[in-house]
Design a protein around this motif. Sequence first.
Motif, PDB file in Angstrom:
ATOM      1  N   PRO A  21       1.996   0.786  -0.775  1.00 58.18           N
ATOM      2  CA  PRO A  21       1.369   2.105  -0.942  1.00 58.18           C
ATOM      3  C   PRO A  21       2.391   3.152  -1.358  1.00 58.18           C
ATOM      4  N   ARG A  22       2.000   3.997  -2.281  1.00 55.42           N
ATOM      5  CA  ARG A  22       2.921   4.981  -2.840  1.00 55.42           C
ATOM      6  C   ARG A  22       3.531   5.902  -1.779  1.00 55.42           C
ATOM      7  N   PRO A  23       2.740   6.479  -0.873  1.00 56.02           N
ATOM      8  CA  PRO A  23       3.356   7.370   0.131  1.00 56.02           C
ATOM      9  C   PRO A  23       4.412   6.668   0.979  1.00 56.02           C
ATOM     10  N   LEU A  24       4.139   5.434   1.376  1.00 53.87           N
ATOM     11  CA  LEU A  24       5.091   4.677   2.184  1.00 53.87           C
ATOM     12  C   LEU A  24       6.382   4.448   1.410  1.00 53.87           C
ATOM     13  N   HIS A  25       6.229   4.112   0.137  1.00 56.47           N
ATOM     14  CA  HIS A  25       7.402   3.842  -0.683  1.00 56.47           C
ATOM     15  C   HIS A  25       8.218   5.104  -0.932  1.00 56.47           C
ATOM     16  N   VAL A  26       7.554   6.220  -1.202  1.00 57.14           N
ATOM     17  CA  VAL A  26       8.255   7.471  -1.465  1.00 57.14           C
ATOM     18  C   VAL A  26       9.026   7.940  -0.234  1.00 57.14           C
ATOM     19  N   LEU A  27       8.439   7.782   0.927  1.00 59.12           N
ATOM     20  CA  LEU A  27       9.066   8.270   2.151  1.00 59.12           C
ATOM     21  C   LEU A  27      10.175   7.357   2.664  1.00 59.12           C
ATOM     22  N   PHE A  28      10.008   6.040   2.501  1.00 59.96           N
ATOM     23  CA  PHE A  28      10.928   5.115   3.168  1.00 59.96           C
ATOM     24  C   PHE A  28      11.553   4.062   2.250  1.00 59.96           C
ATOM     25  N   GLY A  29      11.113   3.957   1.015  1.00 65.20           N
ATOM     26  CA  GLY A  29      11.631   2.914   0.138  1.00 65.20           C
ATOM     27  C   GLY A  29      13.023   3.224  -0.366  1.00 65.20           C
TER      28      GLY A  29
END
Length: 390
Positions: free
Chosen positions: A352-360
């Motif tokens: 998911p984009r939000p997960l990736h942006v925040l923690f990727g």
Amino acid sequence: MITGDARDAEDFTPEEVERGRALRRGQWPPVLAGRFASLLLLLALGLTPAGAALVGLFGDAWAARIVGGGLALVLLRQLVALPFAARVRIVRTRFGLVTQGWGGWAVDVLRGLLVSVPLALGALFAVYALAGTTSRWWAWTALGAAVVTVLLSWLAPVVLEPLFNRFTPMEPGALRDALLGLAARDGIAVRDVLVADASRRTTALNAYVSGFGRTRRIVAYDTLLTTAEPAEVAQVVAHELGHVKHRDVARGTAFGALGAAAGVCLLAAVLTWRPLLDAAGVDHFSDPRSMTLLAAVAAVGSTVTGPFACALSRRTERRADAHALRLTGEPAAFIAMQRRLAVANIADPRPPRPLHVLFGTHPTTAERIAAARSWARSTGASERSSGATG
């Protein structure tokens, strides 16, 4: 319009994609819950008189408060985080990623404490000694934070890494020669190629280049060497050489040192704000009972800046990927390695984009494969499309 799922189907079977998503759904809730619980603990201690009372339990002596309060703070955070970390470990064990027993895991936790406790206590002694003797304590602390960041970056490969893994020289042979030759072709001096016994803990695959100057070495997980093809191992190493070529460790260290110094200055400004000191139940910051407030504000700052650090990391990783493609000229092997890494590490190719942006910290597998195909088209390099793995 081709959807992401359709593009992923070119490289992964439906079962592999679903397995990566299942692991992500299983492990991220306790990961996030653990981070939230740790932050909540620090806020509860730092923004109420409870933290000052906790440190005050260790007597009136300045040194006793720092040692007792600092040790209690580190251990409390560890105790709060342990159930969530254990849950993540249970999930990863169910997916076959963990090979280490609970006893070995407990030993690793203790080793981590043996590293973190002296560092935390040393930092607290330095901060409060300066805060009690000079009004410019923040300037000296900022300088000290920058210096410690640089020292830890230099010492980690030779002091900290051996605490958690055993390293043995790679046996002479074609692969070792190829990896050293790759580094030589890239103009990078490498002292040796080592094998880390990662299989004691995990089935995940990885390799990296660590150290500076005479201590620089290529390190490959034994899991990678027993799983991947030599051309794929070379791709991972070429990526890591890209970090060396672009001085990413030195840049990261410098950025970390500047960030640590700036963070201290910001902390100093915040920690002298009277409403916060009143909430913490202390009259002035130089009182060691304010250490829980210090920890709380630092944790909030780390949480806020985390996504920016992740964005910078993703940019650095994309540049290292491009370097690996240029160095080897083998996009097919690069794509094959990305497939293998995703399958072996049970990664979601398109989280998911939000997960990736925040923690990727890295580009997604789908992004890395797409970039390799784009590079192949732009250069006319050979790129085989072999279909889904498995």
